[in-house]
Design a protein around this motif. Structure first.
Motif, PDB file in Angstrom:
ATOM      1  N   GLY A 150      13.133  12.622   6.038  1.00 35.27           N
ATOM      2  CA  GLY A 150      12.302  13.051   4.924  1.00 35.27           C
ATOM      3  C   GLY A 150      10.813  12.881   5.161  1.00 35.27           C
ATOM      4  O   GLY A 150      10.006  13.166   4.270  1.00 35.27           O
ATOM      5  N   GLY A 151      10.448  12.394   6.353  1.00 31.91           N
ATOM      6  CA  GLY A 151       9.036  12.270   6.680  1.00 31.91           C
ATOM      7  C   GLY A 151       8.393  10.981   6.226  1.00 31.91           C
ATOM      8  O   GLY A 151       7.171  10.929   6.029  1.00 31.91           O
ATOM      9  N   GLU A 152       9.196   9.916   6.074  1.00 33.81           N
ATOM     10  CA  GLU A 152       8.653   8.608   5.727  1.00 33.81           C
ATOM     11  C   GLU A 152       8.793   7.669   6.929  1.00 33.81           C
ATOM     12  O   GLU A 152       9.715   7.800   7.727  1.00 33.81           O
ATOM     13  N   MET A 153       7.867   6.717   7.017  1.00 32.56           N
ATOM     14  CA  MET A 153       7.922   5.722   8.084  1.00 32.56           C
ATOM     15  C   MET A 153       8.823   4.564   7.661  1.00 32.56           C
ATOM     16  O   MET A 153       8.739   4.092   6.531  1.00 32.56           O
ATOM     17  N   ARG A 154       9.663   4.122   8.576  1.00 31.12           N
ATOM     18  CA  ARG A 154      10.476   2.935   8.304  1.00 31.12           C
ATOM     19  C   ARG A 154       9.676   1.686   8.682  1.00 31.12           C
ATOM     20  O   ARG A 154       9.075   1.629   9.743  1.00 31.12           O
ATOM     21  N   HIS A 155       9.666   0.723   7.790  1.00 31.98           N
ATOM     22  CA  HIS A 155       9.070  -0.594   8.028  1.00 31.98           C
ATOM     23  C   HIS A 155       7.611  -0.517   8.515  1.00 31.98           C
ATOM     24  O   HIS A 155       7.261  -1.145   9.520  1.00 31.98           O
ATOM     25  N   LEU A 179       0.841  -1.191   0.000  1.00 32.52           N
ATOM     26  CA  LEU A 179       0.000   0.000   0.000  1.00 32.52           C
ATOM     27  C   LEU A 179       0.880   1.246   0.000  1.00 32.52           C
ATOM     28  O   LEU A 179       1.874   1.308   0.730  1.00 32.52           O
ATOM     29  N   VAL A 180       0.512   2.225  -0.790  1.00 33.76           N
ATOM     30  CA  VAL A 180       1.193   3.518  -0.791  1.00 33.76           C
ATOM     31  C   VAL A 180       0.441   4.422   0.181  1.00 33.76           C
ATOM     32  O   VAL A 180      -0.778   4.601   0.066  1.00 33.76           O
ATOM     33  N   LEU A 181       1.170   5.005   1.122  1.00 29.78           N
ATOM     34  CA  LEU A 181       0.556   5.708   2.248  1.00 29.78           C
ATOM     35  C   LEU A 181       0.884   7.204   2.228  1.00 29.78           C
ATOM     36  O   LEU A 181       1.952   7.611   1.764  1.00 29.78           O
ATOM     37  N   ALA A 182      -0.018   7.985   2.780  1.00 31.84           N
ATOM     38  CA  ALA A 182       0.194   9.431   2.855  1.00 31.84           C
ATOM     39  C   ALA A 182      -0.501   9.987   4.075  1.00 31.84           C
ATOM     40  O   ALA A 182      -1.362   9.340   4.679  1.00 31.84           O
ATOM     41  N   VAL A 183      -0.109  11.203   4.452  1.00 34.54           N
ATOM     42  CA  VAL A 183      -0.787  11.960   5.510  1.00 34.54           C
ATOM     43  C   VAL A 183      -1.093  13.346   4.957  1.00 34.54           C
ATOM     44  O   VAL A 183      -0.479  13.794   3.977  1.00 34.54           O
ATOM     45  N   ARG A 184      -2.036  14.014   5.582  1.00 34.34           N
ATOM     46  CA  ARG A 184      -2.412  15.351   5.135  1.00 34.34           C
ATOM     47  C   ARG A 184      -1.340  16.352   5.574  1.00 34.34           C
ATOM     48  O   ARG A 184      -0.862  16.326   6.714  1.00 34.34           O
ATOM     49  N   ASP A 185      -0.955  17.223   4.651  1.00 40.15           N
ATOM     50  CA  ASP A 185       0.036  18.258   4.933  1.00 40.15           C
ATOM     51  C   ASP A 185      -0.489  19.562   4.349  1.00 40.15           C
ATOM     52  O   ASP A 185      -0.303  19.850   3.173  1.00 40.15           O
ATOM     53  N   GLY A 186      -1.185  20.342   5.195  1.00 38.43           N
ATOM     54  CA  GLY A 186      -1.848  21.541   4.689  1.00 38.43           C
ATOM     55  C   GLY A 186      -3.002  21.145   3.786  1.00 38.43           C
ATOM     56  O   GLY A 186      -3.884  20.392   4.181  1.00 38.43           O
ATOM     57  N   LYS A 187      -2.967  21.585   2.533  1.00 33.47           N
ATOM     58  CA  LYS A 187      -4.025  21.244   1.585  1.00 33.47           C
ATOM     59  C   LYS A 187      -3.607  20.112   0.644  1.00 33.47           C
ATOM     60  O   LYS A 187      -4.335  19.782  -0.295  1.00 33.47           O
ATOM     61  N   ALA A 188      -2.443  19.519   0.898  1.00 29.76           N
ATOM     62  CA  ALA A 188      -1.925  18.481   0.007  1.00 29.76           C
ATOM     63  C   ALA A 188      -1.718  17.173   0.768  1.00 29.76           C
ATOM     64  O   ALA A 188      -1.870  17.111   1.991  1.00 29.76           O
ATOM     65  N   TRP A 189      -1.370  16.124   0.003  1.00 31.85           N
ATOM     66  CA  TRP A 189      -1.035  14.832   0.589  1.00 31.85           C
ATOM     67  C   TRP A 189       0.472  14.633   0.523  1.00 31.85           C
ATOM     68  O   TRP A 189       1.095  14.895  -0.504  1.00 31.85           O
ATOM     69  N   GLU A 248       1.198  12.630  13.444  1.00 31.88           N
ATOM     70  CA  GLU A 248       1.041  12.949  14.857  1.00 31.88           C
ATOM     71  C   GLU A 248       2.417  13.222  15.459  1.00 31.88           C
ATOM     72  O   GLU A 248       3.284  12.348  15.490  1.00 31.88           O
ATOM     73  N   ARG A 249       2.613  14.437  15.916  1.00 26.33           N
ATOM     74  CA  ARG A 249       3.903  14.847  16.460  1.00 26.33           C
ATOM     75  C   ARG A 249       3.759  15.080  17.963  1.00 26.33           C
ATOM     76  O   ARG A 249       2.943  15.904  18.392  1.00 26.33           O
ATOM     77  N   TYR A 278       3.651  12.000   0.944  1.00 24.09           N
ATOM     78  CA  TYR A 278       4.014  10.584   0.933  1.00 24.09           C
ATOM     79  C   TYR A 278       4.623  10.190   2.277  1.00 24.09           C
ATOM     80  O   TYR A 278       5.465  10.892   2.830  1.00 24.09           O
ATOM     81  N   ALA A 279       4.169   9.035   2.806  1.00 23.97           N
ATOM     82  CA  ALA A 279       4.627   8.615   4.136  1.00 23.97           C
ATOM     83  C   ALA A 279       5.221   7.208   4.155  1.00 23.97           C
ATOM     84  O   ALA A 279       5.600   6.724   5.215  1.00 23.97           O
TER      85      ALA A 279
END
Length: 325
Positions: free
Chosen positions: A285-290, A214-224, A308-309, A226-227
């Motif tokens: 770079g804002g991606e999740m490992r594993h 699955l290709v995953l993303a989170v909301r960042d302002g008005k855009a998506w 979530e920070r 990549y996570a």
């Protein structure tokens, strides 16, 4: 306490994420249950369950509703629907198949908002919990969520040893603020989990059917944004079930601007489905490992899924107002 003269507010109070456990005699510490948040509305002989978004879950969990219907007064309760593994630990992944197998299902109750036509939300938390414990009927499907007073580091270590998700710290005299994310409730995670939105999937390889990852993303302002990609955590049945949900969402529009690995073999989908994943860490770079797929969530719209920070404890924790007893 004031009489309830209007429809009860069923929006749950939400906790703020912080980065470390702490000890404080004015706070109590509960298990952070790994399940679905649900508000229960009960009266003698009948009960209903509602999701965080207000959706009626009653038909999906009839045995839980039957257990809640034994409460002898009209009441509104807050809790978490959880499925337990063989060690008695709550596991979100197991909850996906609860009711279709022998996985023990529970409603873990931790707060009481209304009772017998009275609004209790202005009561101190410990007083609400005391009233809750008194009215909760004995049932193998209902669990009163116990707490430790003041010993947050001990509670966190216990959660980490048991491979639980973490702990919830609550100010002992806190009021219940419906629909608000407050600093009077804090969550401290012992494991890394994150809500994400599915924006695509890769074609399967080898003997795997339906899709690869699955290709995953989170909301960042008005855009998506990549996570990362999740290619594990699936069974054959969950691959098929998820593929059936993804197929109607296939789109020619790429939801994210960043170039992703294996893009040539990626099928894009409309960003509608929310999933829960566990992972090891965030990259610079804002991606999740594993990332590992745990299951789909229906209690939160895709548009609200952001990274979530955790807030530093000093910034997250308000001044203690009372000493727990």
């Amino acid at each position: 306490m004031a009489a309830v003269t209007m429809k009860p507010d069923l929006r749950p109070m939400l906790a703020t994420l912080t980065n470390q456990p702490f000890d404080d005699p004015g706070w109590i510490f509960e298990t952070k249950w790994d399940g679905f948040r649900a508000i229960a509305v009960a009266e003698p002989g009948r009960a209903w369950l509602y999701s965080r978004r207000g959706h009626d879950l009653s038909a999906k969990y009839p045995t839980i509703c039957d257990a809640l219907a034994r409460i002898k007064h009209k009441a509104v309760l807050d809790g978490e629907l959880v499925a337990l593994d063989e060690h008695g630990r709550s596991r979100f992944q197991l909850l996906q198949n609860a009711g279709r197998n022998s996985v023990p299902l529970l409603y873990c109750v931790f707060d009481l908002l209304y009772l017998a036509g009275k609004d209790l939300r202005d009561w101190p938390l410990l007083k609400r919990k005391e009233a809750l414990e008194k009215i909760l009927p004995k049932s193998k499907l209902l669990l009163y969520s116990t707490h430790l007073v003041g010993e947050g580091i001990k509670a966190f270590k216990q959660a980490a040893r048991a491979a639980e998700e973490g702990v919830i710290a609550k100010l002992a005299d806190s009021k219940y603020h419906s629909g608000i994310r407050t600093r009077e409730w804090l969550k401290v995670k012992a494991s890394q989990e994150q809500e994400v939105v599915i924006v695509g999937f890769t074609k399967p390889r080898g003997q795997r059917r339906f899709f690869g990852s699955l290709v995953l993303a989170v909301r960042d302002g008005k855009a998506w944004k990549y996570a990362g990609r999740a290619g594990t955590g699936f069974t054959h049945a969950s691959l098929a079930e998820l593929y059936d949900k993804l197929t109607p969402l296939i789109s020619t529009v790429k939801p994210i601007t960043a170039k992703v690995p294996s893009e040539a073999s990626t099928v894009w989908v409309k960003p509608k489905l929310v999933a829960e994943v566990k992972f090891t860490e965030w990259t610079e770079g804002g991606e999740m490992r594993h990332p590992v797929f745990l299951g789909l969530r229906t209690d939160k719209p895709a548009s609200q899924v952001v990274r979530e920070r955790p807030k530093p404890l000093q910034a997250a924790k308000p001044k203690t107002k009372a000493r727990a007893k």
